[in-house]
Design a protein around this motif. Structure first.
Motif, PDB file in Angstrom:
ATOM      1  N   ALA A  65      -5.546   9.760  -8.534  1.00 39.17           N
ATOM      2  CA  ALA A  65      -4.331   9.536  -9.337  1.00 39.17           C
ATOM      3  C   ALA A  65      -3.219  10.499  -8.926  1.00 39.17           C
ATOM      4  CB  ALA A  65      -4.674   9.704 -10.820  1.00 39.17           C
ATOM      5  N   GLY A  66      -3.569  11.773  -8.652  1.00 42.99           N
ATOM      6  CA  GLY A  66      -2.571  12.751  -8.232  1.00 42.99           C
ATOM      7  C   GLY A  66      -1.989  12.413  -6.865  1.00 42.99           C
ATOM      8  N   LEU A  67      -2.859  12.007  -5.937  1.00 45.94           N
ATOM      9  CA  LEU A  67      -2.391  11.656  -4.598  1.00 45.94           C
ATOM     10  C   LEU A  67      -1.525  10.397  -4.632  1.00 45.94           C
ATOM     11  CD1 LEU A  67      -5.650  12.376  -2.561  1.00 45.94           C
ATOM     12  CD2 LEU A  67      -3.516  13.707  -2.518  1.00 45.94           C
ATOM     13  N   ALA A  68      -1.942   9.422  -5.438  1.00 44.45           N
ATOM     14  CA  ALA A  68      -1.163   8.186  -5.532  1.00 44.45           C
ATOM     15  C   ALA A  68       0.225   8.457  -6.114  1.00 44.45           C
ATOM     16  CB  ALA A  68      -1.914   7.162  -6.384  1.00 44.45           C
ATOM     17  N   ASP A  69       0.298   9.382  -7.054  1.00 44.32           N
ATOM     18  CA  ASP A  69       1.603   9.733  -7.632  1.00 44.32           C
ATOM     19  C   ASP A  69       2.492  10.384  -6.578  1.00 44.32           C
ATOM     20  OD1 ASP A  69       3.334  10.155 -10.055  1.00 44.32           O
ATOM     21  OD2 ASP A  69       3.045  12.250  -9.449  1.00 44.32           O
ATOM     22  N   ALA A 104      -1.298   0.530   6.747  1.00 44.32           N
ATOM     23  CA  ALA A 104      -1.630  -0.893   6.576  1.00 44.32           C
ATOM     24  C   ALA A 104      -2.200  -1.503   7.840  1.00 44.32           C
ATOM     25  CB  ALA A 104      -0.375  -1.659   6.125  1.00 44.32           C
ATOM     26  N   GLY A 105      -1.868  -0.923   8.992  1.00 40.91           N
ATOM     27  CA  GLY A 105      -2.408  -1.460  10.244  1.00 40.91           C
ATOM     28  C   GLY A 105      -3.739  -0.855  10.627  1.00 40.91           C
ATOM     29  N   GLY A 106      -4.275   0.065   9.837  1.00 40.95           N
ATOM     30  CA  GLY A 106      -5.573   0.658  10.094  1.00 40.95           C
ATOM     31  C   GLY A 106      -5.519   1.939  10.881  1.00 40.95           C
ATOM     32  N   GLN A 107      -4.331   2.485  11.139  1.00 43.26           N
ATOM     33  CA  GLN A 107      -4.209   3.717  11.912  1.00 43.26           C
ATOM     34  C   GLN A 107      -4.549   4.922  11.034  1.00 43.26           C
ATOM     35  OE1 GLN A 107      -0.367   4.278  13.688  1.00 43.26           O
ATOM     36  NE2 GLN A 107      -0.901   6.241  14.631  1.00 43.26           N
ATOM     37  N   HIS A 108      -5.337   5.836  11.614  1.00 45.77           N
ATOM     38  CA  HIS A 108      -5.748   7.054  10.913  1.00 45.77           C
ATOM     39  C   HIS A 108      -4.552   7.992  10.798  1.00 45.77           C
ATOM     40  CE1 HIS A 108      -7.542  11.029  10.311  1.00 45.77           C
ATOM     41  NE2 HIS A 108      -8.655  10.395   9.859  1.00 45.77           N
ATOM     42  N   ASP A 120     -14.881  -1.806  -0.275  1.00 43.49           N
ATOM     43  CA  ASP A 120     -13.744  -2.705  -0.501  1.00 43.49           C
ATOM     44  C   ASP A 120     -12.649  -1.952  -1.254  1.00 43.49           C
ATOM     45  OD1 ASP A 120     -12.004  -4.741  -0.868  1.00 43.49           O
ATOM     46  OD2 ASP A 120     -13.398  -6.077  -1.937  1.00 43.49           O
ATOM     47  N   ALA A 121     -11.568  -1.584  -0.551  1.00 35.70           N
ATOM     48  CA  ALA A 121     -10.471  -0.841  -1.169  1.00 35.70           C
ATOM     49  C   ALA A 121      -9.664  -1.712  -2.108  1.00 35.70           C
ATOM     50  CB  ALA A 121      -9.573  -0.254  -0.079  1.00 35.70           C
ATOM     51  N   ALA A 122      -9.627  -3.030  -1.838  1.00 36.41           N
ATOM     52  CA  ALA A 122      -8.847  -3.912  -2.694  1.00 36.41           C
ATOM     53  C   ALA A 122      -9.395  -3.947  -4.117  1.00 36.41           C
ATOM     54  CB  ALA A 122      -8.815  -5.323  -2.090  1.00 36.41           C
ATOM     55  N   ARG A 123     -10.695  -3.751  -4.249  1.00 35.05           N
ATOM     56  CA  ARG A 123     -11.322  -3.770  -5.574  1.00 35.05           C
ATOM     57  C   ARG A 123     -11.576  -2.362  -6.106  1.00 35.05           C
ATOM     58  NH1 ARG A 123     -16.298  -7.773  -4.967  1.00 35.05           N
ATOM     59  NH2 ARG A 123     -16.399  -7.315  -7.219  1.00 35.05           N
ATOM     60  N   LEU A 137     -20.225  10.833  -2.576  1.00 31.43           N
ATOM     61  CA  LEU A 137     -19.804   9.729  -3.426  1.00 31.43           C
ATOM     62  C   LEU A 137     -18.338   9.443  -3.077  1.00 31.43           C
ATOM     63  CD1 LEU A 137     -20.388   7.817  -5.793  1.00 31.43           C
ATOM     64  CD2 LEU A 137     -19.609   9.635  -7.336  1.00 31.43           C
ATOM     65  N   ILE A 138     -18.031   8.228  -2.610  1.00 33.36           N
ATOM     66  CA  ILE A 138     -16.707   7.872  -2.089  1.00 33.36           C
ATOM     67  C   ILE A 138     -16.136   6.718  -2.910  1.00 33.36           C
ATOM     68  CG2 ILE A 138     -15.405   7.119  -0.056  1.00 33.36           C
ATOM     69  CD1 ILE A 138     -16.692   9.797   0.395  1.00 33.36           C
ATOM     70  N   ARG A 139     -14.810   6.818  -3.248  1.00 29.36           N
ATOM     71  CA  ARG A 139     -14.090   5.675  -3.809  1.00 29.36           C
ATOM     72  C   ARG A 139     -12.936   5.322  -2.862  1.00 29.36           C
ATOM     73  NH1 ARG A 139     -13.487   3.092  -8.679  1.00 29.36           N
ATOM     74  NH2 ARG A 139     -14.390   4.712 -10.020  1.00 29.36           N
ATOM     75  N   ALA A 140     -12.730   4.055  -2.631  1.00 27.03           N
ATOM     76  CA  ALA A 140     -11.632   3.567  -1.783  1.00 27.03           C
ATOM     77  C   ALA A 140     -10.660   2.766  -2.630  1.00 27.03           C
ATOM     78  CB  ALA A 140     -12.181   2.713  -0.645  1.00 27.03           C
ATOM     79  N   THR A 141      -9.373   2.971  -2.385  1.00 28.36           N
ATOM     80  CA  THR A 141      -8.354   2.229  -3.121  1.00 28.36           C
ATOM     81  C   THR A 141      -7.188   1.877  -2.197  1.00 28.36           C
ATOM     82  OG1 THR A 141      -6.979   2.257  -5.108  1.00 28.36           O
ATOM     83  CG2 THR A 141      -7.102   4.307  -3.864  1.00 28.36           C
ATOM     84  N   ARG A 142      -6.514   0.768  -2.481  1.00 33.27           N
ATOM     85  CA  ARG A 142      -5.355   0.339  -1.694  1.00 33.27           C
ATOM     86  C   ARG A 142      -4.077   0.711  -2.465  1.00 33.27           C
ATOM     87  NH1 ARG A 142      -4.904  -3.126   2.453  1.00 33.27           N
ATOM     88  NH2 ARG A 142      -7.009  -3.941   2.121  1.00 33.27           N
ATOM     89  N   LEU A 143      -3.220   1.447  -1.784  1.00 32.80           N
ATOM     90  CA  LEU A 143      -1.978   1.890  -2.402  1.00 32.80           C
ATOM     91  C   LEU A 143      -0.946   0.767  -2.406  1.00 32.80           C
ATOM     92  CD1 LEU A 143      -1.773   5.463  -0.804  1.00 32.80           C
ATOM     93  CD2 LEU A 143      -2.738   4.791  -3.020  1.00 32.80           C
ATOM     94  N   SER A 144       0.158   0.988  -3.115  1.00 29.84           N
ATOM     95  CA  SER A 144       1.154  -0.075  -3.316  1.00 29.84           C
ATOM     96  C   SER A 144       1.816  -0.523  -2.022  1.00 29.84           C
ATOM     97  CB  SER A 144       2.217   0.392  -4.325  1.00 29.84           C
ATOM     98  OG  SER A 144       2.860   1.582  -3.850  1.00 29.84           O
ATOM     99  N   HIS A 145       1.946   0.370  -1.060  1.00 30.62           N
ATOM    100  CA  HIS A 145       2.606  -0.006   0.197  1.00 30.62           C
ATOM    101  C   HIS A 145       1.609  -0.433   1.273  1.00 30.62           C
ATOM    102  CE1 HIS A 145       1.965   4.378   0.020  1.00 30.62           C
ATOM    103  NE2 HIS A 145       1.604   4.256   1.305  1.00 30.62           N
ATOM    104  N   GLY A 146       0.376  -0.724   0.879  1.00 32.36           N
ATOM    105  CA  GLY A 146      -0.609  -1.279   1.807  1.00 32.36           C
ATOM    106  C   GLY A 146      -1.521  -0.263   2.445  1.00 32.36           C
TER     107      GLY A 146
END
Length: 454
Positions: A65-69, A104-108, A120-123, A137-146
Motif C-alpha cells: 500500500a505504501g509503495l503503491a501510494d 507493462a512490457g515486462g522489463q525489470h 497472477d498479479a491481476a488477481r 511468502l510473496i504477493r503480486a499486484t498490478r499497478l494502475s499504469h500497468g
C-alpha cells in the motif's frame, strides 16, 4: 507420527509383565496423557504458524500500500527509488524483504527477485515461493499504469520459530508422558499389590494354610472386598473343620465294625470245611476289603480337598520311588508284566513323602489292574521333578482321558476299581504344585506328573 504405547507382539518372557494391572493401567494413563498433550501441541503449532503467516502477510500488504501510494504520486521512478531504499536497509528487518518491479512490457526495473514465481498479479494473489536458497511468502499486484509489483518476506524466521516450538512441545509431551507413566505406575502398582495380597491369601488357603487372612487396611472398595474375603474364609474354615470332624468320626465308627466283620469272616473260614461256603465267605471278605479301600480313598480325597496339612519336608524322591519299585516288583512279576525302572539318582523335592508315595502307588496299582500279562510297565523319575508311569497295554481312549481323572470316573473297558485312584493322584499332585497329564504311549498309556510348563 504414530505412537505405539505397547508392543503388538509380546514374547512369553514379557507376557506376565504386560498382563499386570499395574503395567496396563500405567501405560493407558501415560498414552492418554501423551495423546492429550500431542493434540494440544498440534493445535498450538497450527495456531501459532497461522498467526505468524497472517502477520507476515499483513506486513506485506502494508508495504504494498505504501509503495503503491508512492507510485501514484511519482510514477515508476519514485517506486524504484523507494524499493532501492528498502533493500538498502534490509539487514535491519527480521524477515528478509523481497521486491520486484516490472513495467507493462515486462522489463525489470528494480528489486532482488531474479526469477519471479508464477503468481497472477491481476488477481493480487499470494503464494509461497523459493527464492535462491530461501523460502518466502510473496504477493503480486498490478499497478494502475500497468506495472507489476511483487513484495515478499522470508519465511525462514517463521519456520525457525515453529521448529523451536515443535521441539519444546515435543520435550513437554515426553516429560508429561514420563510423569504420567510414573504416576500411573505408582498408583496401579499399589492397586496390583493389594489385589495380589488377596490372591496370595487364596493361594495359601488352597495349599492348606487355613489361618491366613487378608487383614484389610483403609475403608475403600478393596478394603471392603478384603473384609468379605476374610469373613468367607473364616466360614469356610469352620465348615471344613466341621466336615473333617464328621469324617474322622465316621471313619472311626465304620472302620472298627468292618474290621471286626472281616475278622469274624476269617475265623468262620478257618472253622468251616465246606468249599462252597468258604468261597462265599472269601467273596464276602473281598467285598469288605473293597468297602474299606473305597472309604480310605474317599477320606484321603476329602482331607486333601479340605486342605489338611501334613509336615512338608525335603526328601529324596529317587529313594522313595526305588523303594516302591522294590515293593511292586513281585506283584508285577506275578501279574506277568515286564516291570522296569529309570530312576535318576538324587532327585529331591519338598512335600509330603507319604502322600507322594501314595500317589505313585496308585499309578502302579492301576497298571496292575488294567494292563494285561506280557505287557511292559516302567516307572521313571527325573529332575524337575518329573514322575512317569507308562505301560504298553491297551491304553485309554482320548475321549475318556478327562473322565478317568474325575472322582468315580471309569472308562468303558474298566470293570474293576472304584474310579478314585486317578482322582487322588491328581489332587496330591496339585497340592505339590504339579499336574497330572495322560498321553498315548503308542501302544499303552503314559501318566506324567510334572510342573505345569514342563
Amino acid at each position: 507420527m504414530a505412537i505405539a504405547c505397547a508392543p503388538r507382539r509380546i514374547g512369553p518372557e514379557l507376557r506376565p509383565f504386560f498382563s499386570s494391572i499395574a503395567t496396563r493401567q500405567a501405560l493407558l494413563t501415560a498414552c492418554l496423557t501423551l495423546a492429550a498433550v500431542a493434540m494440544f501441541a498440534l493445535s498450538a503449532l497450527a495456531t501459532v504458524e497461522a498467526s505468524l503467516r497472517a502477520d507476515l502477510l499483513h506486513m506485506i500488504d502494508t508495504d504494498i500500500a505504501g509503495l503503491a501510494d508512492g507510485a501514484a504520486r511519482g510514477g515508476t521512478d519514485e517506486l524504484a527509488a523507494r524499493i532501492g531504499d528498502r533493500l538498502a536497509v534490509q539487514s535491519e528487518e527480521r524477515a528478509t524483504p523481497y521486491y520486484l518491479l516490472r513495467d507493462a512490457g515486462g522489463q525489470h526495473l528494480a528489486g532482488n527477485i531474479d526469477a519471479p514465481p508464477p503468481i497472477d498479479a491481476a488477481r493480487s494473489e499470494f503464494a509461497d515461493a523459493t527464492i535462491g536458497a530461501d523460502r518466502a511468502l510473496i504477493r503480486a499486484t498490478r499497478l494502475s499504469h500497468g506495472a507489476i509489483l511483487m513484495v515478499g518476506r522470508s519465511l525462514g524466521p517463521t519456520e525457525k520459530l515453529v521448529a523451536t516450538l515443535r521441539l519444546r512441545l515435543g520435550l513437554l509431551a515426553g516429560g508429561a508422558f514420563a510423569a504420567a507413566l510414573a504416576a500411573g505406575w505408582w498408583t496401579s502398582a499399589r492397586l496390583a499389590g493389594r489385589v495380589g495380597a488377596v490372591n496370595r491369601v487364596f493361594r495359601q488357603f488352597e495349599e492348606g494354610d487355613r489361618a491366613v487372612r487378608v487383614a484389610p487396611r483403609g475403608r475403600d472398595e478393596l478394603a471392603m472386598l478384603s473384609e468379605h474375603v476374610d469373613r468367607h474364609l473364616s466360614q469356610i474354615d469352620m465348615l471344613l473343620a466341621f466336615q473333617q470332624g464328621i469324617s474322622d468320626n465316621v471313619a472311626h465308627e465304620l472302620r472298627t465294625p468292618l474290621a471286626h466283620l472281616d475278622m469274624r469272616l476269617r475265623r468262620t473260614i478257618e472253622q468251616t470245611a465246606d468249599p462252597a461256603l468258604t468261597a462265599d465267605l472269601e467273596n464276602a471278605r473281598g467285598d469288605v476289603r473293597s468297602i474299606v479301600s473305597l472309604f480310605d480313598a474317599l477320606l484321603d480325597i476329602a482331607h486333601g480337598e479340605a486342605g489338611a496339612r501334613m509336615p512338608r519336608t525335603s526328601f529324596d524322591l529317587s529313594e522313595l520311588a526305588g523303594s516302591l519299585a522294590e515293593l511292586y516288583a513281585p506283584s508285577a512279576e506275578e501279574a506277568g508284566l515286564d516291570f522296569s525302572t529309570r530312576i535318576a539318582p538324587d532327585v529331591t523335592m519338598t512335600g509330603e513323602p507319604m502322600q507322594i508315595g501314595r500317589m505313585i502307588a496308585n499309578l502302579l496299582d492301576n497298571a496292575l489292574k488294567f494292563v494285561p500279562a506280557g505287557a511292559r510297565l516302567r516307572l521313571s523319575v527325573a529332575p524337575g521333578p518329573i514322575i512317569i508311569v507308562e505301560d504298553s497295554g491297551p491304553g485309554i481312549a482320548p475321549d475318556e482321558r478327562e473322565l478317568v481323572m474325575r472322582r468315580f470316573g471309569r472308562g468303558r473297558s474298566s470293570a474293576a476299581g472304584h474310579g478314585l485312584g486317578l482322582a487322588l493322584v491328581k489332587l496330591v499332585a496339585a497340592r505339590h504344585g504339579l499336574v497330572l497329564r495322560l498321553e498315548d504311549a503308542t501302544p499303552g498309556a503314559r501318566f506324567i506328573i510334572a510342573q505345569r510348563d514342563s
